[in-house]
Design a protein around this motif. Structure first.
Motif, PDB file in Angstrom:
ATOM      1  N   MET A  41       0.829  -1.184   0.000  1.00 39.66           N
ATOM      2  CA  MET A  41       0.000   0.000   0.000  1.00 39.66           C
ATOM      3  C   MET A  41       0.874   1.248   0.000  1.00 39.66           C
ATOM      4  O   MET A  41       1.969   1.245   0.529  1.00 39.66           O
ATOM      5  CB  MET A  41      -0.900   0.031   1.222  1.00 39.66           C
ATOM      6  N   HIS A  42       0.314   2.277  -0.555  1.00 44.36           N
ATOM      7  CA  HIS A  42       0.998   3.562  -0.534  1.00 44.36           C
ATOM      8  C   HIS A  42       0.791   4.223   0.819  1.00 44.36           C
ATOM      9  O   HIS A  42      -0.141   3.909   1.554  1.00 44.36           O
ATOM     10  CB  HIS A  42       0.467   4.463  -1.646  1.00 44.36           C
ATOM     11  N   ASP A  43       1.653   5.136   1.165  1.00 45.06           N
ATOM     12  CA  ASP A  43       1.555   5.799   2.461  1.00 45.06           C
ATOM     13  C   ASP A  43       0.278   6.620   2.616  1.00 45.06           C
ATOM     14  O   ASP A  43      -0.214   6.802   3.725  1.00 45.06           O
ATOM     15  CB  ASP A  43       2.773   6.705   2.682  1.00 45.06           C
ATOM     16  N   SER A  44      -0.257   7.130   1.523  1.00 46.38           N
ATOM     17  CA  SER A  44      -1.457   7.963   1.604  1.00 46.38           C
ATOM     18  C   SER A  44      -2.740   7.147   1.731  1.00 46.38           C
ATOM     19  O   SER A  44      -3.791   7.695   2.018  1.00 46.38           O
ATOM     20  CB  SER A  44      -1.555   8.865   0.374  1.00 46.38           C
ATOM     21  N   GLU A  45      -2.676   5.840   1.538  1.00 49.88           N
ATOM     22  CA  GLU A  45      -3.858   4.990   1.619  1.00 49.88           C
ATOM     23  C   GLU A  45      -4.059   4.484   3.041  1.00 49.88           C
ATOM     24  O   GLU A  45      -3.116   4.181   3.756  1.00 49.88           O
ATOM     25  CB  GLU A  45      -3.727   3.809   0.665  1.00 49.88           C
ATOM     26  N   SER A  46      -5.316   4.374   3.403  1.00 49.20           N
ATOM     27  CA  SER A  46      -5.668   3.874   4.725  1.00 49.20           C
ATOM     28  C   SER A  46      -5.470   2.363   4.800  1.00 49.20           C
ATOM     29  O   SER A  46      -5.619   1.655   3.803  1.00 49.20           O
ATOM     30  CB  SER A  46      -7.122   4.218   5.021  1.00 49.20           C
ATOM     31  N   ASP A  47      -5.132   1.852   5.969  1.00 45.37           N
ATOM     32  CA  ASP A  47      -4.946   0.414   6.156  1.00 45.37           C
ATOM     33  C   ASP A  47      -6.272  -0.317   6.321  1.00 45.37           C
ATOM     34  O   ASP A  47      -6.342  -1.525   6.142  1.00 45.37           O
ATOM     35  CB  ASP A  47      -4.077   0.153   7.381  1.00 45.37           C
ATOM     36  N   THR A  48      -7.309   0.400   6.687  1.00 45.77           N
ATOM     37  CA  THR A  48      -8.614  -0.215   6.887  1.00 45.77           C
ATOM     38  C   THR A  48      -9.600   0.330   5.862  1.00 45.77           C
ATOM     39  O   THR A  48      -9.409   1.394   5.294  1.00 45.77           O
ATOM     40  CB  THR A  48      -9.152   0.078   8.302  1.00 45.77           C
ATOM     41  N   PHE A  49     -10.662  -0.416   5.650  1.00 49.41           N
ATOM     42  CA  PHE A  49     -11.726   0.037   4.757  1.00 49.41           C
ATOM     43  C   PHE A  49     -13.048  -0.354   5.379  1.00 49.41           C
ATOM     44  O   PHE A  49     -13.122  -1.274   6.204  1.00 49.41           O
ATOM     45  CB  PHE A  49     -11.573  -0.571   3.359  1.00 49.41           C
ATOM     46  N   SER A  50     -14.076   0.368   5.008  1.00 52.64           N
ATOM     47  CA  SER A  50     -15.401   0.038   5.512  1.00 52.64           C
ATOM     48  C   SER A  50     -16.195  -0.631   4.400  1.00 52.64           C
ATOM     49  O   SER A  50     -16.231  -0.146   3.268  1.00 52.64           O
ATOM     50  CB  SER A  50     -16.124   1.302   5.988  1.00 52.64           C
ATOM     51  N   LYS A  51     -16.788  -1.752   4.720  1.00 54.89           N
ATOM     52  CA  LYS A  51     -17.566  -2.502   3.748  1.00 54.89           C
ATOM     53  C   LYS A  51     -18.915  -1.804   3.565  1.00 54.89           C
ATOM     54  O   LYS A  51     -19.588  -1.459   4.533  1.00 54.89           O
ATOM     55  CB  LYS A  51     -17.773  -3.928   4.243  1.00 54.89           C
TER      56      LYS A  51
END
Length: 78
Positions: free
Chosen positions: A1-11
């Protein structure tokens, strides 16, 4: 993942996704409880014509506020 992307996501389900898309264009809408509207209880397409699909997936309904449109049903044919 890129640094600007969040590690979590909401379904998200389709109803919530469509409500967010409608909000972006200024239409107030909220997802309805699955299979609670009368629209969802009838057939989606006629089976008498060859171009009508036999399988249709119901993704639920979205209730629109402040419009002549009461309910939008989200279906997927295939």
């Amino acid at each position: 993942m890129h640094d600007s992307e969040s590690d979590t996501f909401s379904k998200k389900n389709k109803r919530k996704e469509y409500c967010e898309l409608l909000e972006k264009i200024g239409v107030s809408a909220e997802p309805k409880q699955f299979e609670t509207d009368e629209v969802e209880k009838s057939d989606y397409y006629s089976k008498y014509f060859s171009h009508s699909p036999a399988m249709v997936t119901n993704h639920g309904c979205v209730q629109v506020k402040g419009s002549n449109i009461d309910v939008i049903q989200i279906i997927q044919k295939g």
